[in-house]
Scaffold this motif. Structure first.
Motif, PDB file in Angstrom:
ATOM      1  N   UNK A  29      17.006  62.371  12.153  1.00 52.89           N
ATOM      2  CA  UNK A  29      15.859  62.221  13.054  1.00 52.89           C
ATOM      3  C   UNK A  29      14.675  63.064  12.590  1.00 52.89           C
ATOM      4  N   UNK A  30      14.947  64.272  12.107  1.00 55.39           N
ATOM      5  CA  UNK A  30      13.853  65.151  11.673  1.00 55.39           C
ATOM      6  C   UNK A  30      13.165  64.609  10.429  1.00 55.39           C
ATOM      7  N   UNK A  31      13.897  63.829   9.630  1.00 53.18           N
ATOM      8  CA  UNK A  31      13.317  63.218   8.440  1.00 53.18           C
ATOM      9  C   UNK A  31      12.611  61.896   8.743  1.00 53.18           C
ATOM     10  N   UNK A  32      12.591  61.544  10.029  1.00 55.17           N
ATOM     11  CA  UNK A  32      11.890  60.333  10.433  1.00 55.17           C
ATOM     12  C   UNK A  32      12.713  59.062  10.318  1.00 55.17           C
ATOM     13  N   UNK A  33      14.003  59.196  10.106  1.00 57.53           N
ATOM     14  CA  UNK A  33      14.862  58.018  10.018  1.00 57.53           C
ATOM     15  C   UNK A  33      15.060  57.401  11.400  1.00 57.53           C
TER      16      UNK A  33
END
Length: 399
Positions: free
Chosen positions: A350-354
């Motif tokens: 989630x933090x990587x924008x996935x």
């Protein structure tokens, strides 16, 4: 309510607390104005503390002070949940979740020992079933109920419910629980000797990877189902029910199969195959219509809960009467460590924008690695072992 059921009530509170946070992530994240990935680390904190700190505390706890340890761990668990309910920032919440994990892990181990010592040998299995039944019903009944309460009165109310249940169990046990007989304590060195057994290490490794897949994904089931690709589900309660009911059915049915099948190894292979298939089907069916995903979610829950019964049976066979319980304890630690790693990886995604919709695919990959380990390392170590390890492999204590 007898003493065993009071112990079961504490286990119910643990089961509720361990899994309800998965359904509360979005609301807690909104309340603290934080990301889902950062808020999800409260699950990581709980499970990591359970996996690592609790066995260490249990090791150093005097075998003659089981009652004190039982009450102390339950008090820590209840107070930590009160702290979580009162927390005004995410860092405070993470710290209190870690303390709750330590209390929960130590309590569950001691509660099983206490339940077994409070009844005759002929009723020992039923007493232990009350403890494990408390955990599973805390998930199946408590989690959807907790999410429902949170939806109407706020997430803090759910944690206050856990706190109250913990204190009720504590008060009843403090008033009625007698002094318990001393049990054998295993040292850290003895635990290390068990885990160096190739067969134990490979079985525990399979449990770890299965937990990364199953419990790790469960942490983020709410934000996963809320994505466009998974149907933008707003109410997660029916899906939590499907997972939990599937888990109860799986854990009930697998016991009979383990007793009837001579080689539980094949049950583990079958469970892992079903887990991979269910996780892939979860992703595909939810993209068609979210309600269709209820079936693979139920299968996912069933095999995820059922898997550990043949695993524990295999560990007991591998290490004999004395080493078996230590191996099972290590397996439990691996489950919560796997859950912590899985939730941590989900938060990283989630933090990587996935998109959350990729997490079921990642989880299926972890389950596939577990399947590969099962059909290679576990099979090889089992084939090399002509008979179970002698009961006196471990030194330094008696039952």
């Amino acid at each position: 309510m007898n003493l065993v059921h009071l112990l079961g009530l504490g286990a119910f509170a643990l089961g509720l607390d361990a899994y309800v946070t998965a359904g509360l992530l979005p609301v807690i994240a909104d309340d603290f104005d934080s990301s889902v990935s950062a808020t999800g680390q409260m699950v990581t904190a709980f499970t990591l503390a359970y996996a690592i700190a609790s066995p260490i505390f249990a090791t150093f706890l005097s075998a003659s002070r089981v009652r004190a340890g039982l009450l102390g761990s339950l008090a820590v668990f209840a107070l930590a949940n009160a702290g979580s309910a009162l927390s005004d920032s995410l860092p405070v919440l993470l710290v209190t979740r870690a303390f709750a994990g330590v209390g929960a892990g130590l309590y569950l181990a001691l509660a099983a020992a206490a339940a077994a010592s409070l009844v005759d040998k002929e009723r020992r299995g039923r007493a232990l079933a009350v403890i494990m039944g408390g955990m599973s019903s805390g998930t199946v009944i408590g989690v959807p109920a907790g999410v429902f309460i949170a939806e109407h009165t706020g997430w803090r109310s759910t944690l206050w419910l856990v706190t109250v249940l913990g204190f009720i169990s504590f008060a009843g046990l403090a008033l009625r629980l007698p002094a318990l007989p001393a049990t054998h304590s295993f040292s850290l060195r003895e635990r290390a000797q068990v885990v160096t057994d190739p067969r134990v290490a490979s079985i525990v490794g399979v449990s770890f990877l299965a937990a990364v897949a199953s419990l790790g994904l469960y942490t983020y089931i709410a934000p996963v189902m809320a994505t466009d690709a998974m149907g933008e589900v707003e109410s997660i309660t029916p899906y939590l029910w499907a997972w939990g009911i599937g888990g109860v059915i799986g854990s009930v049915l697998i016991g009979t199969l383990v007793d009837r099948v001579r080689r539980p190894y094949f049950l583990v292979v079958g469970a892992l195959v079903l887990l991979v298939a269910a996780l892939l089907a979860f992703r595909v069916t939810a993209s068609i219509h979210p309600l269709i995903a209820l079936l693979p979610i139920a299968i996912w829950g069933a095999v995820g809960w059922a898997l550990q019964v043949p695993q524990q049976n295999d560990l007991l066979e591998a290490r004999g009467e004395k080493g078996g319980p230590v191996a099972v304890a290590l397996n439990e630690s691996a489950l919560y460590l796997g859950s912590a790693v899985g939730s941590g990886l989900g938060g990283l995604a989630f933090s990587l924008g996935r998109s959350g919709s990729v997490l079921p695919l990642w989880a299926a990959g972890a389950a596939l690695l577990g399947l590969i380990l099962q059909v290679t390392a576990v099979r090889t170590s089992s084939a090399r072992r002509a008979r179970p390890a002698p009961a006196d492999t471990l030194t330094g204590g008696t039952d």
